[in-house]
Design an enzyme around this catalytic site. Sequence first.
Site, short mmCIF file in Angstrom:
data_model
loop_
_atom_site.label_atom_id
_atom_site.label_comp_id
_atom_site.label_asym_id
_atom_site.label_seq_id
_atom_site.Cartn_x
_atom_site.Cartn_y
_atom_site.Cartn_z
N SER A 11 0.82 -1.21 0.00
CA SER A 11 0.00 0.00 0.00
C SER A 11 0.86 1.26 0.00
CB SER A 11 -0.91 0.00 1.23
OG SER A 11 -0.11 0.05 2.40
N CYS A 73 3.16 -7.26 1.25
CA CYS A 73 2.05 -6.70 2.01
C CYS A 73 1.35 -7.85 2.72
CB CYS A 73 1.08 -6.02 1.02
SG CYS A 73 -0.50 -5.61 1.74
N CYS A 183 3.38 -6.54 9.46
CA CYS A 183 2.97 -5.54 8.47
C CYS A 183 4.29 -4.95 7.99
CB CYS A 183 2.11 -4.46 9.10
SG CYS A 183 1.93 -2.98 8.07
N THR A 184 4.44 -4.85 6.68
CA THR A 184 5.76 -4.46 6.15
C THR A 184 6.13 -3.01 6.48
OG1 THR A 184 4.72 -4.04 4.02
CG2 THR A 184 5.81 -6.19 4.33
N1 DGL Z 1 2.20 -2.81 4.63
C1 DGL Z 1 0.98 -3.53 4.52
C2 DGL Z 1 0.99 -4.80 5.31
O1 DGL Z 1 2.02 -5.46 5.34
C3 DGL Z 1 -0.31 -2.72 4.53
C4 DGL Z 1 -0.46 -1.67 5.58
C5 DGL Z 1 -1.74 -0.85 5.37
O2 DGL Z 1 -1.86 -0.22 4.33
O3 DGL Z 1 -2.61 -0.89 6.26
O4 DGL Z 1 0.02 -5.22 5.89
#
Ligand code: DGL
Length: 263
Positions: A11, A73, A183-184
């Site tokens: 995202s 993600c 979450c990345t």
């Molecule tokens: N970085 C993403 C993940 O690993 C999404 C974070 C988001 O947009 O809420 O879940």
Amino acid sequence: MNNNPIGVFDSGVGGLSVFSELIKLLPNENYIYFGDTKNMPYGNKSKEELISIATRIFDFFESKNTKAVVMACNTTSATVYDILKEKYNFKIYPITQTASKYIADKNYSNVGVFATNATINSHAYQKSINSYNSKINVFETACPTWAYIVENKLQNKPENIAEIKKTLDKMRKNNPEKIILGCTHYPYLIEILSTFTDKNIFVDPAKCFAQHIAEDIKYSNLENKTKDYEPKFYVSSNPEQFSISSELFFKVAKPQLIDISSI
Ligand code: DGL
């Protein structure tokens, strides 16, 4: 086929924590990175919305003839990978499933997971870890504001530091040997998190994920042996903010704005 691109998406800047590891292991690939900043945070979206978003992204990568797509993600890996995985002809690598297997192979008793609302509500980490190793107690905690904080580089604001500490303190009551940053975006918070506890408690899945992808690409004879292009970075809104927030893992000077819905 070998010099077809590898697509990487998230995202926003979170996926760069994965991309920065991947490019070390597979330096010759032609990468296309897409940060869907217009739709972030994914974590607060419904499953239906996430299916439609991920479908658009996979269609975009298909139009670029990607040989593989990296779901950098957790939110989409946890919620829509199972639904979309058979629909495309390229390889698809989801982060949550790889990280779960990596953790399950260790003999931990208690493992914590920090992730977005959508990932936690899916219980993807708990289900996946316990499907490999039912002895591990998995404690999942949603951190609904953290991805937004990172994307907008607000992590040093006192109220955000206080919130991060509060969530961490609560998690530590479960005595986890490890806490997965599920979450990345969260590896961008490692400095702040480790002011309150030992840094080694945190697992950033980016390393084991990149390792898994590199091995599989090589094993499948899909590796690109010569470097043809520099990585291309696209975002769906606000390229300036993406550039500012990107720098901890991979400074992206000038991401290109793109509207993938018209492709
Ligand atoms: N970085 C993403 C993940 O690993 C999404 C974070 C988001 O947009 O809420 O879940």
